[in-house]
Write a protein that holds these residues in place. Structure first.
Motif, PDB file in Angstrom:
ATOM      1  N   ALA A 349       0.842  -1.201   0.000  1.00 25.37           N
ATOM      2  CA  ALA A 349       0.000   0.000   0.000  1.00 25.37           C
ATOM      3  C   ALA A 349       0.874   1.246   0.000  1.00 25.37           C
ATOM      4  N   VAL A 350       0.475   2.226  -0.814  1.00 27.82           N
ATOM      5  CA  VAL A 350       1.193   3.494  -0.895  1.00 27.82           C
ATOM      6  C   VAL A 350       0.333   4.640  -0.371  1.00 27.82           C
ATOM      7  N   THR A 351      -0.965   4.634  -0.670  1.00 32.74           N
ATOM      8  CA  THR A 351      -1.836   5.728  -0.257  1.00 32.74           C
ATOM      9  C   THR A 351      -2.270   5.555   1.208  1.00 32.74           C
ATOM     10  N   LEU A 352      -2.691   6.649   1.818  1.00 30.87           N
ATOM     11  CA  LEU A 352      -3.174   6.593   3.185  1.00 30.87           C
ATOM     12  C   LEU A 352      -4.396   5.687   3.298  1.00 30.87           C
ATOM     13  N   GLU A 353      -5.254   5.750   2.289  1.00 30.04           N
ATOM     14  CA  GLU A 353      -6.477   4.941   2.321  1.00 30.04           C
ATOM     15  C   GLU A 353      -6.149   3.443   2.279  1.00 30.04           C
ATOM     16  N   SER A 354      -5.241   3.041   1.368  1.00 27.68           N
ATOM     17  CA  SER A 354      -4.900   1.623   1.288  1.00 27.68           C
ATOM     18  C   SER A 354      -4.092   1.172   2.506  1.00 27.68           C
ATOM     19  N   GLU A 355      -3.262   2.081   3.057  1.00 32.89           N
ATOM     20  CA  GLU A 355      -2.534   1.754   4.280  1.00 32.89           C
ATOM     21  C   GLU A 355      -3.499   1.529   5.433  1.00 32.89           C
ATOM     22  N   SER A 356      -4.522   2.366   5.523  1.00 31.45           N
ATOM     23  CA  SER A 356      -5.521   2.204   6.578  1.00 31.45           C
ATOM     24  C   SER A 356      -6.253   0.881   6.431  1.00 31.45           C
ATOM     25  N   LEU A 357      -6.548   0.513   5.172  1.00 29.24           N
ATOM     26  CA  LEU A 357      -7.246  -0.752   4.918  1.00 29.24           C
ATOM     27  C   LEU A 357      -6.402  -1.936   5.370  1.00 29.24           C
ATOM     28  N   GLY A 367      -0.778 -11.631  10.837  1.00 30.62           N
ATOM     29  CA  GLY A 367       0.245 -11.499   9.814  1.00 30.62           C
ATOM     30  C   GLY A 367       1.237 -10.412  10.163  1.00 30.62           C
ATOM     31  N   SER A 368       2.103 -10.094   9.203  1.00 28.57           N
ATOM     32  CA  SER A 368       3.171  -9.126   9.424  1.00 28.57           C
ATOM     33  C   SER A 368       2.866  -7.832   8.695  1.00 28.57           C
ATOM     34  N   LEU A 369       3.028  -6.710   9.384  1.00 33.77           N
ATOM     35  CA  LEU A 369       2.830  -5.391   8.788  1.00 33.77           C
ATOM     36  C   LEU A 369       4.176  -4.682   8.815  1.00 33.77           C
ATOM     37  N   LEU A 370       4.677  -4.318   7.628  1.00 31.18           N
ATOM     38  CA  LEU A 370       6.015  -3.762   7.495  1.00 31.18           C
ATOM     39  C   LEU A 370       5.943  -2.408   6.796  1.00 31.18           C
ATOM     40  N   ARG A 371       6.554  -1.392   7.393  1.00 26.18           N
ATOM     41  CA  ARG A 371       6.637  -0.082   6.751  1.00 26.18           C
ATOM     42  C   ARG A 371       8.036   0.056   6.148  1.00 26.18           C
ATOM     43  N   PRO A 391       6.749   6.300   1.099  1.00 18.67           N
ATOM     44  CA  PRO A 391       6.800   5.146   2.010  1.00 18.67           C
ATOM     45  C   PRO A 391       5.745   4.128   1.620  1.00 18.67           C
ATOM     46  N   LEU A 392       6.033   2.889   1.910  1.00 12.72           N
ATOM     47  CA  LEU A 392       5.141   1.793   1.508  1.00 12.72           C
ATOM     48  C   LEU A 392       4.900   0.901   2.709  1.00 12.72           C
ATOM     49  N   VAL A 393       3.661   0.431   2.823  1.00 13.45           N
ATOM     50  CA  VAL A 393       3.304  -0.521   3.878  1.00 13.45           C
ATOM     51  C   VAL A 393       2.993  -1.858   3.222  1.00 13.45           C
ATOM     52  N   GLN A 394       3.619  -2.903   3.735  1.00 11.32           N
ATOM     53  CA  GLN A 394       3.421  -4.247   3.196  1.00 11.32           C
ATOM     54  C   GLN A 394       2.799  -5.154   4.246  1.00 11.32           C
ATOM     55  N   TRP A 395       1.687  -5.765   3.848  1.00  5.23           N
ATOM     56  CA  TRP A 395       1.053  -6.758   4.723  1.00  5.23           C
ATOM     57  C   TRP A 395       1.278  -8.131   4.120  1.00  5.23           C
ATOM     58  N   SER A 396       1.817  -9.050   4.897  1.00  5.22           N
ATOM     59  CA  SER A 396       1.966 -10.444   4.480  1.00  5.22           C
ATOM     60  C   SER A 396       1.339 -11.343   5.528  1.00  5.22           C
TER      61      SER A 396
END
Length: 399
Positions: A349-357, A367-371, A391-396
């Protein structure tokens, strides 16, 4: 003694009956029907059995063979039927106990014996009907390859293809009709290839040389290996994404919102048995994905033009899913209801909306949440400074 199956698949070398084992000779003597390519039938002496030439294309011969059930049948194959041979295709069509195979040395085994190359460490490819680009992941200076080609003309075409990509000094050992009276071995380089009158069957040994660009074996290949319009998971993020997706041999990936197809392509480059399906809504990007896959030697990438989740309805169940584009609550909800336990899912996720989701889903599902914050040095006036990427947030997560 166990009953002999109705079908015997016999590997026949270029030396014809001279190289047949006693079991193969007995099977031919007892056969009611012998099927095989005209070239192979011509290597045998006159037979008492009925002979049938295998048609071209190969697939047309399978129903004719299956119609012979109940009779004693021999099917001739070249060399080892299970080394890029017909045996694999036929075994998939038959029940256990219906067939047996009596192989001869394959052309690749004979080629390794002629060149003194270790077969267990030498990549072997069959390019009878496949593009030369399948060689692309293997092209690195010093690498050795064994390649089966459809005919003599293809040898010259392969040499030209290598030279065009900067591998002109590559040495070619052109080996014809290995194991038989017509056997011949000649040597050339890709850039000086002038050999003519090359006879089928032909195997080529390649020792790669030149200043052509090799594809790295690690995940996170340079971005300029991929044609793209800016919609691409960039190299450092791609490496982290592939690490989170954790490809294993034979696994299948869904790459949703594939963009340039870089994640799916790198997934396939991890292992020759891996499978991947790229889902992309835009036709121009879908075409670009296909082109990238073909150029980088993984034309087995399946590309679906459509919107997820609708485009997922008929796809085989994956082992891992990457959401590169089109992230939404509806899509995550659909995937959670559709995918079996054990499926790995990664989304960036790159946008605030997708990061919030992703933050909300991680709180519910774990799972793992990585910024990830990345900066690259670049000019700032007459000096240099850090240029930060978004910045990017990655959920795995594993379902």
């Amino acid at each position: 003694m166990a009953e002999v199956p109705w079908l015997t698949i016999i590997g026949l070398g270029e030396d014809g009956p001279e190289g047949l084992s006693p079991a193969s000779r007995q099977a031919l003597d007892e056969a009611e029907v012998v099927m095989g390519a005209s070239r192979l039938l011509a290597l045998l002496p006159a037979l008492t059995a009925e002979t049938q030439a295998w048609p071209v294309p190969f697939a047309e011969g399978i129903p004719k063979l299956l119609n012979l059930r109940g009779r004693r049948v021999v099917m001739l194959a070249s060399g080892d039927p299970f080394w890029f041979g017909a045996g694999t295709i036929l075994a998939e069509q038959l029940e256990a106990g219906e067939w047996r195979a009596l192989p001869a040395p394959s052309s690749l085994s004979l080629a390794a014996a002629r060149l003194g190359w270790p077969l267990e460490r030498t990549p072997c490819l069959a390019l009878h009907a496949a593009p030369f680009a399948r060689l692309r992941p293997h092209l690195a200076s010093g690498a050795k390859l064994l390649v089966l080609l459809r005919d003599g003309t293809a040898v010259g075409q392969l040499a030209a293809w290598l030279a065009e990509r900067g591998f002109g000094p590559t040495e070619l050992w052109v080996m014809e009709a290995l194991g038989g009276p017509r056997e011949r071995l000649r040597r050339a380089t890709a850039e000086t290839m002038t050999l003519a009158d090359i006879h089928h069957p032909v195997c080529v040994g390649l020792q790669i040389a030149g200043d052509g660009r090799a594809i790295p074996t690690a995940s996170g290949r340079p971005d300029d290996f991929f044609d793209h319009d800016g919609q691409i998971t960039k190299r450092p993020l791609r490496a982290l994404t592939l690490s989170a997706l954790a490809p294993v041999a034979g696994a299948h990936l869904w790459d949703i919102g594939a963009g340039a197809g870089s994640v799916g392509i790198e997934w396939l480059l991890c292992h020759p048995a891996n499978r991947a399906t790229a889902i992309e809504t835009r036709p121009d990007r879908a075409a670009r994905i296909r082109s990238n896959a073909e150029t980088l030697g993984v034309d087995r990438l399946e590309v679906i033009e459509g919107q997820a989740p609708e485009a997922l309805e008929t796809l085989p169940v994956p082992d891992a899913v990457f959401i590169g584009g089109g992230l939404s609550d509806a899509l995550l909800t659909d995937l959670w209801s559709r995918l079996p336990a054990g499926t790995r899912l990664v989304s960036n996720a790159v946008t605030l909306e997708s990061e919030s989701l992703l933050t909300a889903w991680q709180a519910r599902k774990g799972g793992s949440l990585l910024r990830i914050d990345l900066s690259e040095a670049g000019p700032l006036g007459s000096k240099r400074s850090w240029h930060a990427a978004y910045p990017l947030v990655q959920w795995s997560v594993t379902l």
